[in-house]
Design a protein around this motif. Structure first.
Motif, PDB file in Angstrom:
ATOM      1  N   GLN A  77       0.886  -1.170   0.000  1.00  0.00           N
ATOM      2  CA  GLN A  77       0.000   0.000   0.000  1.00  0.00           C
ATOM      3  C   GLN A  77       0.919   1.214   0.000  1.00  0.00           C
ATOM      4  OE1 GLN A  77      -3.589   0.130   0.491  1.00  0.00           O
ATOM      5  NE2 GLN A  77      -3.517   2.343   0.278  1.00  0.00           N
ATOM      6  N   HIS A  78       0.950   1.959  -1.111  1.00  0.00           N
ATOM      7  CA  HIS A  78       1.838   3.117  -1.205  1.00  0.00           C
ATOM      8  C   HIS A  78       1.372   4.216  -0.262  1.00  0.00           C
ATOM      9  CE1 HIS A  78       4.182   2.262  -5.096  1.00  0.00           C
ATOM     10  NE2 HIS A  78       3.688   1.124  -4.628  1.00  0.00           N
ATOM     11  N   LEU A  79       2.336   4.842   0.408  1.00  0.00           N
ATOM     12  CA  LEU A  79       2.023   5.792   1.477  1.00  0.00           C
ATOM     13  C   LEU A  79       2.341   7.245   1.155  1.00  0.00           C
ATOM     14  CD1 LEU A  79       3.452   3.694   4.458  1.00  0.00           C
ATOM     15  CD2 LEU A  79       1.061   3.848   3.692  1.00  0.00           C
ATOM     16  N   LYS A  80       3.123   7.510   0.117  1.00  0.00           N
ATOM     17  CA  LYS A  80       3.582   8.876  -0.149  1.00  0.00           C
ATOM     18  C   LYS A  80       3.628   9.172  -1.646  1.00  0.00           C
ATOM     19  CE  LYS A  80       6.701   8.949   3.842  1.00  0.00           C
ATOM     20  NZ  LYS A  80       8.096   9.121   4.259  1.00  0.00           N
ATOM     21  N   LYS A  81       3.881  10.423  -1.938  1.00  0.00           N
ATOM     22  CA  LYS A  81       4.150  10.950  -3.280  1.00  0.00           C
ATOM     23  C   LYS A  81       2.967  10.743  -4.235  1.00  0.00           C
ATOM     24  CE  LYS A  81       9.137  10.478  -2.778  1.00  0.00           C
ATOM     25  NZ  LYS A  81      10.370   9.961  -3.372  1.00  0.00           N
ATOM     26  N   TRP A  82       3.279  10.693  -5.528  1.00  0.00           N
ATOM     27  CA  TRP A  82       2.257  10.619  -6.571  1.00  0.00           C
ATOM     28  C   TRP A  82       1.410   9.362  -6.486  1.00  0.00           C
ATOM     29  CZ3 TRP A  82       0.959  14.598  -9.592  1.00  0.00           C
ATOM     30  CH2 TRP A  82       1.868  15.636  -9.714  1.00  0.00           C
ATOM     31  N   THR A  83       1.975   8.287  -5.968  1.00  0.00           N
ATOM     32  CA  THR A  83       1.241   7.016  -5.938  1.00  0.00           C
ATOM     33  C   THR A  83       0.624   6.725  -4.571  1.00  0.00           C
ATOM     34  OG1 THR A  83       3.292   5.805  -5.458  1.00  0.00           O
ATOM     35  CG2 THR A  83       2.621   6.006  -7.785  1.00  0.00           C
ATOM     36  N   LYS A  84       0.516   7.729  -3.724  1.00  0.00           N
ATOM     37  CA  LYS A  84      -0.091   7.524  -2.410  1.00  0.00           C
ATOM     38  C   LYS A  84      -1.476   6.899  -2.561  1.00  0.00           C
ATOM     39  CE  LYS A  84      -1.425   9.807   1.841  1.00  0.00           C
ATOM     40  NZ  LYS A  84      -1.434  11.087   2.594  1.00  0.00           N
ATOM     41  N   GLY A  85      -1.702   5.825  -1.811  1.00  0.00           N
ATOM     42  CA  GLY A  85      -2.985   5.128  -1.868  1.00  0.00           C
ATOM     43  C   GLY A  85      -3.020   3.962  -2.836  1.00  0.00           C
ATOM     44  N   MET A  86      -1.990   3.823  -3.664  1.00  0.00           N
ATOM     45  CA  MET A  86      -1.987   2.730  -4.635  1.00  0.00           C
ATOM     46  C   MET A  86      -1.853   1.392  -3.918  1.00  0.00           C
ATOM     47  SD  MET A  86       0.133   2.170  -8.154  1.00  0.00           S
ATOM     48  CE  MET A  86       1.754   2.288  -7.430  1.00  0.00           C
ATOM     49  N   LYS A  87      -2.662   0.428  -4.358  1.00  0.00           N
ATOM     50  CA  LYS A  87      -2.607  -0.926  -3.836  1.00  0.00           C
ATOM     51  C   LYS A  87      -1.963  -1.813  -4.886  1.00  0.00           C
ATOM     52  CE  LYS A  87      -6.635  -0.252  -0.985  1.00  0.00           C
ATOM     53  NZ  LYS A  87      -7.999  -0.613  -0.677  1.00  0.00           N
ATOM     54  N   VAL A  88      -1.015  -2.622  -4.437  1.00  0.00           N
ATOM     55  CA  VAL A  88      -0.294  -3.528  -5.330  1.00  0.00           C
ATOM     56  C   VAL A  88      -0.406  -4.935  -4.754  1.00  0.00           C
ATOM     57  CG1 VAL A  88       1.914  -4.055  -6.425  1.00  0.00           C
ATOM     58  CG2 VAL A  88       1.337  -1.667  -5.862  1.00  0.00           C
ATOM     59  N   ILE A  89      -0.799  -5.865  -5.590  1.00  0.00           N
ATOM     60  CA  ILE A  89      -0.904  -7.257  -5.145  1.00  0.00           C
ATOM     61  C   ILE A  89      -0.165  -8.151  -6.140  1.00  0.00           C
ATOM     62  CG2 ILE A  89      -2.424  -9.197  -4.603  1.00  0.00           C
ATOM     63  CD1 ILE A  89      -4.618  -7.169  -3.980  1.00  0.00           C
ATOM     64  N   TRP A  90       0.702  -8.983  -5.607  1.00  0.00           N
ATOM     65  CA  TRP A  90       1.362 -10.041  -6.381  1.00  0.00           C
ATOM     66  C   TRP A  90       0.593 -11.326  -6.133  1.00  0.00           C
ATOM     67  CZ3 TRP A  90       6.872 -10.528  -8.027  1.00  0.00           C
ATOM     68  CH2 TRP A  90       7.525  -9.290  -8.138  1.00  0.00           C
ATOM     69  N   VAL A 104      -0.668  -6.615  -9.889  1.00  0.00           N
ATOM     70  CA  VAL A 104      -1.787  -5.714 -10.167  1.00  0.00           C
ATOM     71  C   VAL A 104      -1.586  -4.428  -9.369  1.00  0.00           C
ATOM     72  CG1 VAL A 104      -4.279  -5.373  -9.941  1.00  0.00           C
ATOM     73  CG2 VAL A 104      -3.374  -7.604 -10.646  1.00  0.00           C
ATOM     74  N   HIS A 105      -1.708  -3.300 -10.047  1.00  0.00           N
ATOM     75  CA  HIS A 105      -1.621  -1.982  -9.415  1.00  0.00           C
ATOM     76  C   HIS A 105      -2.972  -1.288  -9.574  1.00  0.00           C
ATOM     77  CE1 HIS A 105       2.624  -2.798 -10.376  1.00  0.00           C
ATOM     78  NE2 HIS A 105       2.925  -1.954  -9.412  1.00  0.00           N
ATOM     79  N   ASP A 106      -3.532  -0.808  -8.474  1.00  0.00           N
ATOM     80  CA  ASP A 106      -4.780  -0.048  -8.503  1.00  0.00           C
ATOM     81  C   ASP A 106      -4.580   1.272  -7.777  1.00  0.00           C
ATOM     82  OD1 ASP A 106      -6.809  -1.626  -9.884  1.00  0.00           O
ATOM     83  OD2 ASP A 106      -6.485  -3.084  -8.286  1.00  0.00           O
ATOM     84  N   LEU A 107      -4.937   2.362  -8.453  1.00  0.00           N
ATOM     85  CA  LEU A 107      -4.775   3.696  -7.879  1.00  0.00           C
ATOM     86  C   LEU A 107      -5.944   4.578  -8.296  1.00  0.00           C
ATOM     87  CD1 LEU A 107      -3.053   5.932  -6.475  1.00  0.00           C
ATOM     88  CD2 LEU A 107      -1.970   6.318  -8.703  1.00  0.00           C
ATOM     89  N   HIS A 108      -6.535   5.230  -7.321  1.00  0.00           N
ATOM     90  CA  HIS A 108      -7.518   6.288  -7.572  1.00  0.00           C
ATOM     91  C   HIS A 108      -6.756   7.589  -7.374  1.00  0.00           C
ATOM     92  CE1 HIS A 108     -10.844   3.514  -7.792  1.00  0.00           C
ATOM     93  NE2 HIS A 108     -10.382   2.934  -6.695  1.00  0.00           N
ATOM     94  N   PHE A 109      -6.409   8.231  -8.481  1.00  0.00           N
ATOM     95  CA  PHE A 109      -5.561   9.406  -8.413  1.00  0.00           C
ATOM     96  C   PHE A 109      -6.222  10.497  -7.587  1.00  0.00           C
ATOM     97  CE2 PHE A 109      -3.144  12.973 -10.362  1.00  0.00           C
ATOM     98  CZ  PHE A 109      -1.889  12.530 -10.003  1.00  0.00           C
ATOM     99  N   ARG A 110      -5.472  11.086  -6.678  1.00  0.00           N
ATOM    100  CA  ARG A 110      -6.012  12.070  -5.728  1.00  0.00           C
ATOM    101  C   ARG A 110      -6.409  13.393  -6.380  1.00  0.00           C
ATOM    102  NH1 ARG A 110      -1.071  10.734  -3.297  1.00  0.00           N
ATOM    103  NH2 ARG A 110      -0.508  12.870  -3.745  1.00  0.00           N
ATOM    104  N   ILE A 111      -5.677  13.821  -7.386  1.00  0.00           N
ATOM    105  CA  ILE A 111      -5.966  15.090  -8.058  1.00  0.00           C
ATOM    106  C   ILE A 111      -6.652  14.759  -9.377  1.00  0.00           C
ATOM    107  CG2 ILE A 111      -5.011  17.266  -8.892  1.00  0.00           C
ATOM    108  CD1 ILE A 111      -2.506  16.600  -7.138  1.00  0.00           C
TER     109      ILE A 111
END
Length: 146
Positions: A77-90, A104-111
């Motif tokens: 679970q990415h915690l910082k920068k542009w990918t904050k909130g991104m979930k990655v599952i192997w 798999v990478h899933d991100l709901h872009f904040r901006i």
């Protein structure tokens, strides 16, 4: 943003899981990784800083990391920068002749107003490239370690 990269590796999923779950060894196995540093813990999960290069461009990110020992999965679970909130599952799916490894990478872009511009760069230029290179290198490493 939803991206998925996968590769087939001729090895049992248990052996692949034991290899890929050792994040500290990634820079030894993956030439495009600059470092992996564990910086703390969040409950049962660990905080990890990771850095790689994308054709000479340095990139880094901080994630909460944990493994699912039952499903043989890696979670970030990415915690910082542009990918904050991104979930990655192997995920490691057994097949007749080996294992299908998928990231798999899933991100709901904040901006949201910049999403149309930034998401293709993040998903294809950085994530897709690094994930495909990571999978290819793990395939080579694991299959040649027989």
């Amino acid at each position: 943003m939803h991206t998925a990269q996968s590769i087939f590796i001729r090895a049992p999923r248990e052996r692949i899981f034991e290899t890929v779950r050792e994040l500290a060894k990634w820079p030894e196995i993956l030439p495009h990784y600059r470092w992996v540093r564990f910086t703390g813990a969040a409950s049962e999960h660990r905080i990890v800083e990771m850095a790689a290069t994308r054709t000479g461009i340095p990139i880094s990110w901080t994630s909460e990391f944990w493994t699912d020992e039952q499903q043989l999965e890696l979670h970030f679970q990415h915690l910082k920068k542009w990918t904050k909130g991104m979930k990655v599952i192997w995920t490691l799916t057994p097949t007749r002749d080996g294992t299908r490894v998928e990231i798999v990478h899933d991100l709901h872009f904040r901006i949201r107003s910049l999403g149309w511009l930034v998401e293709p760069v993040i998903s294809k230029f950085f994530i897709g490239y690094v994930a495909n290179l990571t999978l290819a290198r793990f395939k080579e490493y694991i299959e040649n370690a027989k």
